[in-house]
Design a protein around this motif. Structure first.
Motif, mmCIF file in Angstrom:
data_model
loop_
_atom_site.group_PDB
_atom_site.id
_atom_site.type_symbol
_atom_site.label_atom_id
_atom_site.label_comp_id
_atom_site.label_asym_id
_atom_site.label_seq_id
_atom_site.Cartn_x
_atom_site.Cartn_y
_atom_site.Cartn_z
ATOM 1 N N ASP A 153 73.856 82.102 40.573
ATOM 2 C CA ASP A 153 73.281 82.293 39.236
ATOM 3 C C ASP A 153 72.628 83.666 39.120
ATOM 4 N N LYS B 97 76.207 87.139 40.345
ATOM 5 C CA LYS B 97 77.510 86.541 40.013
ATOM 6 C C LYS B 97 78.587 86.875 41.047
ATOM 7 N N SER C 183 79.471 84.068 43.529
ATOM 8 C CA SER C 183 79.791 82.702 43.103
ATOM 9 C C SER C 183 80.950 82.105 43.895
#
Length: 179
Positions: free
Chosen positions: A58, A61, A64
């Motif tokens: 979060d 990015k 992720s």
């Protein structure tokens, strides 16, 4: 640079923030070996894993995909192999020049340089930022105090209050590195 702080103050988040750029390398996550020499403090890698939380993706990015590959426990924590994440950027050792101590306290200012005695006082107040000390007695306390006293006299020490956004805290660290 070593980033030291109690659990939940943002050590991993800030480390991964730095590692978004190819200019930065990785030594170790939760602990490392240190040799205090007369003209330098040398740090050595202790482990090749990084403990991450699910909210890392979060904040940054770029990570992720990596977070999705890590098996997370019921509290959203997992272990990631840094050699997979940061190929050719994991180092065995480095010379330590700066220590950034982290806290999260809305009543304190966001950033300041510390003297050695202030840094040692912080470490004592925060139980050496280590809730997992196996031995806690007067002898070990003395050893820890002497080590950090000597270390803090040989490096620049800063206190970063991570109540700002992760990007603002990261920018403060980057400013230390680039001068």
């Amino acid at each position: 640079m070593a980033i030291i702080g109690p659990p939940g103050t943002g050590k991993t988040t800030l480390t991964y923030g730095l590692l978004q750029k190819k200019d930065y390398n990785y030594i170790s996550d939760d602990w490392f070996f240190t040799r205090l020499l007369s003209n330098a403090s040398v740090v050595y890698s202790s482990e090749k894993n990084s403990y991450i939380r699910d909210d890392l993706a979060d904040v940054w990015k770029e990570f992720s995909k990596a977070v999705k590959q890590v098996h997370l426990d019921e509290r959203g924590r997992g272990i990631s192999d840094v050699n997979t994440l940061f190929k050719r950027r994991v180092r065995e050792s480095s010379t330590l020049k700066t220590v950034v101590l982290l806290e999260r306290d809305i009543s304190h200012r966001p950033f300041r340089k510390l003297k050695a005695d202030e840094a040692l006082e912080f470490m004592l107040e925060k139980d050496f930022c280590n809730p997992h000390q196996l031995v806690r007695d007067e002898r070990k306390l003395q050893i820890r105090q002497e080590f950090f006293w000597e270390l803090f006299q040989s490096v620049d020490v800063y206190l970063l209050n991570t109540v700002e956004t992760p990007q603002e805290s990261l920018d403060r660290i980057k400013n230390l590195i680039i001068g």
